[in-house]
Scaffold this active site. Structure first.
Site, PDB file in Angstrom:
ATOM      1  N   LYS A   1       0.857  -1.192   0.000  1.00 51.95           N
ATOM      2  CA  LYS A   1       0.000   0.000   0.000  1.00 51.95           C
ATOM      3  C   LYS A   1       0.885   1.232   0.000  1.00 51.95           C
ATOM      4  O   LYS A   1       1.844   1.304   0.764  1.00 51.95           O
ATOM      5  CB  LYS A   1      -0.865   0.004   1.271  1.00 51.95           C
ATOM      6  CG  LYS A   1      -1.796   1.188   1.381  1.00 51.95           C
ATOM      7  CD  LYS A   1      -3.033   0.956   0.568  1.00 51.95           C
ATOM      8  CE  LYS A   1      -4.002   2.128   0.665  1.00 51.95           C
ATOM      9  NZ  LYS A   1      -3.537   3.305  -0.068  1.00 51.95           N
TER      10      LYS A   1
ATOM     11  N   LYS B   1       5.168   2.036   8.881  1.00 52.03           N
ATOM     12  CA  LYS B   1       3.977   2.726   9.378  1.00 52.03           C
ATOM     13  C   LYS B   1       2.776   1.782   9.453  1.00 52.03           C
ATOM     14  O   LYS B   1       2.020   1.799  10.432  1.00 52.03           O
ATOM     15  CB  LYS B   1       3.658   3.925   8.482  1.00 52.03           C
ATOM     16  CG  LYS B   1       2.522   4.779   8.974  1.00 52.03           C
ATOM     17  CD  LYS B   1       2.303   5.997   8.074  1.00 52.03           C
ATOM     18  CE  LYS B   1       3.405   7.002   8.208  1.00 52.03           C
ATOM     19  NZ  LYS B   1       3.098   8.281   7.499  1.00 52.03           N
TER      20      LYS B   1
ATOM     21  N   LYS C   1       5.467   2.526  -2.858  1.00 52.56           N
ATOM     22  CA  LYS C   1       5.459   3.911  -3.335  1.00 52.56           C
ATOM     23  C   LYS C   1       5.718   3.870  -4.830  1.00 52.56           C
ATOM     24  O   LYS C   1       6.358   2.946  -5.348  1.00 52.56           O
ATOM     25  CB  LYS C   1       6.555   4.757  -2.676  1.00 52.56           C
ATOM     26  CG  LYS C   1       6.221   5.320  -1.316  1.00 52.56           C
ATOM     27  CD  LYS C   1       5.172   6.409  -1.349  1.00 52.56           C
ATOM     28  CE  LYS C   1       4.892   6.887   0.075  1.00 52.56           C
ATOM     29  NZ  LYS C   1       3.897   7.963   0.111  1.00 52.56           N
TER      30      LYS C   1
ATOM     31  N   THR D   1      -5.553  12.427   8.533  1.00 52.65           N
ATOM     32  CA  THR D   1      -4.187  12.596   9.041  1.00 52.65           C
ATOM     33  C   THR D   1      -4.188  13.527  10.256  1.00 52.65           C
ATOM     34  O   THR D   1      -3.573  13.235  11.284  1.00 52.65           O
ATOM     35  CB  THR D   1      -3.273  13.161   7.945  1.00 52.65           C
ATOM     36  OG1 THR D   1      -3.239  12.249   6.843  1.00 52.65           O
ATOM     37  CG2 THR D   1      -1.852  13.358   8.474  1.00 52.65           C
TER      38      THR D   1
ATOM     39  N   SER E   1      -7.346   5.007   4.870  1.00 57.20           N
ATOM     40  CA  SER E   1      -7.209   4.360   3.565  1.00 57.20           C
ATOM     41  C   SER E   1      -7.505   2.864   3.677  1.00 57.20           C
ATOM     42  O   SER E   1      -8.154   2.273   2.810  1.00 57.20           O
ATOM     43  CB  SER E   1      -5.794   4.561   3.010  1.00 57.20           C
ATOM     44  OG  SER E   1      -5.626   5.860   2.509  1.00 57.20           O
TER      45      SER E   1
END
Length: 424
Positions: free
Chosen positions: A79, A103, A115, A199, A358
């Site tokens: 992800k 994370k 990424k 966030t 997400s």
């Protein structure tokens, strides 16, 4: 130890390295990790580059370069965001994908890290060109992404419109509706409630948990927030609505200070009308440097990296620093602040609310069962506070920084998954 990500990012002057990456080599030694464990963490599972032509508005064809890195999938499909930047390199994306793995493990969601992106300057593209570039990139990588393989999301210079183009192009290729292929979508196409401020809200939940541990009363605290973009503005709004006193905020043009506290809703209105927070009535204009040195108890850097450094660290008066920006405190400054017993909530924990929601969006897409806002809020709070409690416990047991504790906890989770799979 052989040359690795730590050394590589120091030579990458085009991008800003993160404090977490700088600490990883120290952590390897601290955990007495084997060569096999280090090698497994130090190498992405898959990284690739694609080259593709796109017809520009002028009628000519132009070649573009795209990358995607899928770092570790021991805990689930990878992800991570897609960013568009003219200086993008696959080496830097590997570092970011590694940190995304960290994370996701930290907040205990079943994803690995990824990424990707395109080497381009979006300011030089028309809207039509931007769409054609996006769709062409997805055509090149479509076989390597999917709801149970790798799920993209927005990142630098990408937004929900670009996610819609990605969704639409992928569905055209696969000839089926697949809303779970990408997160960060509009609610009308399967996006999640709370996503736009997740966030910021996740960071507020973490801050409130830290204050509870420290037995601090919000009514007697002053908060200063550097950065009044999407994350900083929403953090200010949520804190203000929850009864915090926001005494200073700033954006790229400068900041404002009012000891008695700002009316954040009016500041937001002023920002939308004028383009900046400066010159807000009955406040004193200050610089961004002055904001960092504000006589406040809580400082929230929510803008750029490397804002608190050796040169200004002695001016910092805050007792708690909540890193909503990526790596706003340098390694040297972090050590000095820790010696002064300043609590630094690291970025990989403080700004993890975005990836958590997400994950919720992905779950809702897979099940086609969409949640009300209250359910998203409840589950986000649970995820964030559970992660904070784990990190704080390690921090207290080992008398180490919260960053070190967070990294240690995440690395062990990833290695345990690899061990269960027989890879160690």
């Amino acid at each position: 130890m052989k040359e690795n990500k730590i050394e590589r990012i120091h030579s990458d002057s085009a991008m800003t390295c993160t404090l977490c990456m700088q600490e990883m080599e120290i952590l390897y030694d601290h955990l007495a990790m084997s060569t096999e464990e280090i090698d497994l963490l130090d190498m992405p599972k898959r990284s690739f580059t694609v080259h593709f032509p796109v017809r520009m508005d002028s009628g000519r064809m132009k070649m573009f370069v795209g990358h995607r890195v899928q770092y570790n999938d021991a805990r689930g499909p990878t992800k991570g965001g897609i960013r568009y930047h003219p200086d993008l390199t696959i080496e830097y994306l590997q570092d970011l994908a590694f940190l995304m793995s960290i994370k996701c493990a930290l907040v205990d969601i079943p994803f690995g890290g990824a990424k990707g992106g395109i080497v381009t300057n979006t300011k030089e593209l028309s809207r039509g060109e931007l769409e054609r570039v996006t769709r062409a990139y997805i055509r090149e990588i479509a076989d390597y992404i999917g709801p149970l393989k790798d799920i993209p999301a927005p990142d630098v210079y990408t937004d929900e419109q670009i996610m819609v183009w990605i969704l639409d192009e992928f569905e055209r290729i696969k000839r089926e509706h697949t809303p779970s292929i990408v997160t960060g979508k509009p609610i009308e196409l399967g996006g999640s409630q709370v996503r736009k401020y997740s966030t910021s809200l996740g960071g507020v939940y973490i801050l409130e948990a830290a204050m509870k541990k420290l037995e601090l009363d919000k009514s007697s605290l002053c908060v200063a927030i550097q950065g009044f973009g999407k994350v900083g503005l929403n953090a200010a709004r949520i804190l203000y609505e929850n009864g915090f006193t926001i005494c200073a905020v700033s954006d790229s043009s400068g900041g404002i200070f009012k000891e008695e506290g700002l009316d954040i809703m009016e500041v937001i209105d002023h920002k939308y009308k004028t383009g900046s927070v400066i010159d807000f009535p009955e406040t004193r204009n200050i610089t961004n440097e002055e904001l960092l040195a504000t006589d406040c108890e809580i400082l929230i850097p929510a803008a750029l990296s490397k804002q608190i450094k050796r040169e200004n660290v002695n001016d910092i008066k805050a007792k708690i620093i909540l890193e909503l920006a990526n790596a706003p405190v340098t390694m040297d400054a972090s050590r000095i602040l820790l010696d002064r017993s300043v609590i630094i909530v690291p970025d990989i924990l403080a700004n993890a609310g975005g990836v958590v929601v997400s994950y919720f969006e992905w779950i809702q897409n897979l099940s086609q069962d969409y949640w009300e806002e209250d359910k998203v809020l409840e589950r986000l709070q649970q995820k964030m506070i559970t992660a904070f409690d784990k990190v704080y416990e390690i921090c207290m047991e080992q008398d180490c920084s919260m960053r070190r504790a967070a990294l240690q906890f995440s690395v062990r989770r990833i290695l345990y998954a690899e061990r269960l799979r027989g890879n160690l």
